[in-house]
Design an enzyme around this catalytic site. Structure first.
Site, mmCIF file in Angstrom:
data_model
loop_
_atom_site.group_PDB
_atom_site.id
_atom_site.type_symbol
_atom_site.label_atom_id
_atom_site.label_comp_id
_atom_site.label_asym_id
_atom_site.label_seq_id
_atom_site.Cartn_x
_atom_site.Cartn_y
_atom_site.Cartn_z
ATOM 1 C CG ASP A 52 -1.927 1.086 1.247
ATOM 2 O OD1 ASP A 52 -2.076 1.746 0.201
ATOM 3 O OD2 ASP A 52 -2.576 1.289 2.289
ATOM 4 C CG ASP A 93 -3.698 3.734 -2.609
ATOM 5 O OD1 ASP A 93 -4.617 2.935 -2.847
ATOM 6 O OD2 ASP A 93 -3.697 4.500 -1.622
ATOM 7 C CD GLU A 94 -5.417 -0.702 -0.523
ATOM 8 O OE1 GLU A 94 -5.316 -1.356 0.538
ATOM 9 O OE2 GLU A 94 -6.509 -0.331 -0.981
#
Length: 416
Positions: free
Chosen positions: A6, A101-102
């Protein structure tokens, strides 16, 4: 074993990559039309700035604490996300991009899991400047928990591994039930009323009670927290059911022309998303509406759906149908605040009829060339229907440069 990588405070971190003077400074990123806070640096969080708070409510705090605010720069964030994911995919055998974003990664068969995990974290940080944290565990849900610990506690060195029973129990006892992946607000309230405050408390409930009160989805979360994997890595993305592009205008619009330009622009964005995923639209919806918060003005909300004769991802073709729909629903005398386009039916395998007169191969090649050029030039090639007057554009008074996607806005370095 699963890992969850993350990006830390992703939008704020993207802004810092190209402006190192922001390191250590409180940074916030705002939603469309600079309305609400959608991202915060750790320094901004320490000031008590909450996610989703309207900008006008914290203006005094921003001025007093010298908080730096940015308008959303989705071109920059999307490109930086792609760079992060490319680095991850080059180092692991399998991964699942979970969000901008992960990403989940599969550590099955890896003998030196911690070594590879630290290589991943360091490679992304060196290659993009974006700080990331990694949680590793036997299930996706536990990996999410490990990731949060990796972010919160510097002692982990940005990599937290839950790989035995003692670590699992300790982590669950220190993890709030409301923060568990898959536990929504309604279930959180219900569980707290039952005296369940931690993830550990939840795992102590009878399986039959969880199944009855929270259905099979809640039961899977319960199993995952107990170390039983229920969610596999999804390597092949499923075909999306809808694609939507819509915006609230920076100011209210009264005339058809600027409204049609906005719709054409939104269609173009939807068409690019379709082509990027090798998908095609079978139908679309156009909607327009006024500002329902302005009770002093007449209100109007209308939409129309169009069934396409041939599934397509051609910008000009989709625009033609969308504008025909807009002409049907537009009414003068209203102050329009928002418009949007929704691709309502999507297919991955279009079928062309024998009476289709369009040269599809030629149109596909044209779209490919335009996409290649626009990828490096901030959409310089577009339909005339999109116009040049951004009267309908978003309010973005604090927008940073498109450092990685526009040749005219790349970072400049001055050497003495």
């Amino acid at each position: 074993m699963f890992g969850l990588i993350d990006c830390n405070n992703f939008y704020a971190s993207c802004e810092r990559v190209f402006n190192p003077s922001l390191n250590g400074v409180p940074v916030v990123v705002l939603s469309n039309n600079d309305g609400c806070v959608i991202a915060r640096s750790n320094e901004a969080k320490a000031l008590g700035i909450k996610m989703g708070v309207p900008m006008y409510q914290i203006k005094e705090l921003i001025d007093q604490s010298k908080v730096v605010a940015f308008s959303s720069n989705y071109s920059l964030y999307g490109d930086m996300s792609a760079r992060v994911m490319n680095i991850i995919s080059s180092l692991v055998p399998n991964m699942e991009i979970y969000s901008i974003d992960e990403a989940f990664v599969d550590f099955s068969g890896i003998t030196s899991i911690e070594l590879l995990g630290r290589q991943l974290v360091n490679a992304v940080s060196r290659g993009t400047g974006i700080p990331v944290s990694l949680g590793i565990a036997h299930t996706k849900t536990l990996a999410k928990i490990a990731n949060k610990f990796a972010k919160q506690y510097p002692g982990y060195g940005r990599v937290c591994i839950i790989d035995n029973e003692d670590k699992r129990l300790k982590a669950l006892k220190h993890f709030a039930i409301g923060d568990v992946w898959g536990i929504g607000r309604r279930h959180e309230a219900r569980l707290k009323n039952e005296g369940i405050h931690t993830a550990y408390d939840f795992t102590m409930l009878p399986q039959s009670w969880v199944r009855k009160q929270m259905s099979v989805t809640g039961e899977r979360t319960w199993k995952e927290l107990r170390g039983i994997s229920c969610f596999n890595l999804e390597q092949e993305p499923t075909v999306r059911k809808q694609i939507c592009t819509s915006r609230s205008f920076g100011k209210m619009l009264y005339d058809y022309d600027p409204l049609s330009e906005s719709v054409a622009y939104y269609v173009s964005a939807c068409a690019r998303k379709l082509r990027n995923q090798h998908l095609y639209a079978k139908s679309l919806m156009v909607f327009i509406h006024t500002n329902n918060f302005r009770e002093d003005l007449p209100q109007y909300w209308q939409n129309t759906s169009i069934e396409l004769p041939v599934a397509t991802n051609d910008t000009s073709e989709l625009t033609q149908y969308a504008l025909a729909g807009l002409r049907k629903i537009f009414q003068k005398g209203y102050a329009y605040k928002k418009a949007g386009v929704i691709i309502t039916e999507i297919t991955s395998s279009p079928q062309y009829g024998i009476f289709d007169s369009v040269d599809r191969d030629k149109r596909d090649k044209l779209m490919q060339v335009i996409d290649q050029i626009n990828h490096h030039s901030n959409n310089y090639i577009k339909l005339a229907a999109e116009g040049t007057n951004k009267e309908w554009g978003l309010k973005r008074e604090m927008l940073s440069n498109k450092f990685t996607t526009d040749l005219n806005e790349v970072i400049t370095i001055k050497c003495k």
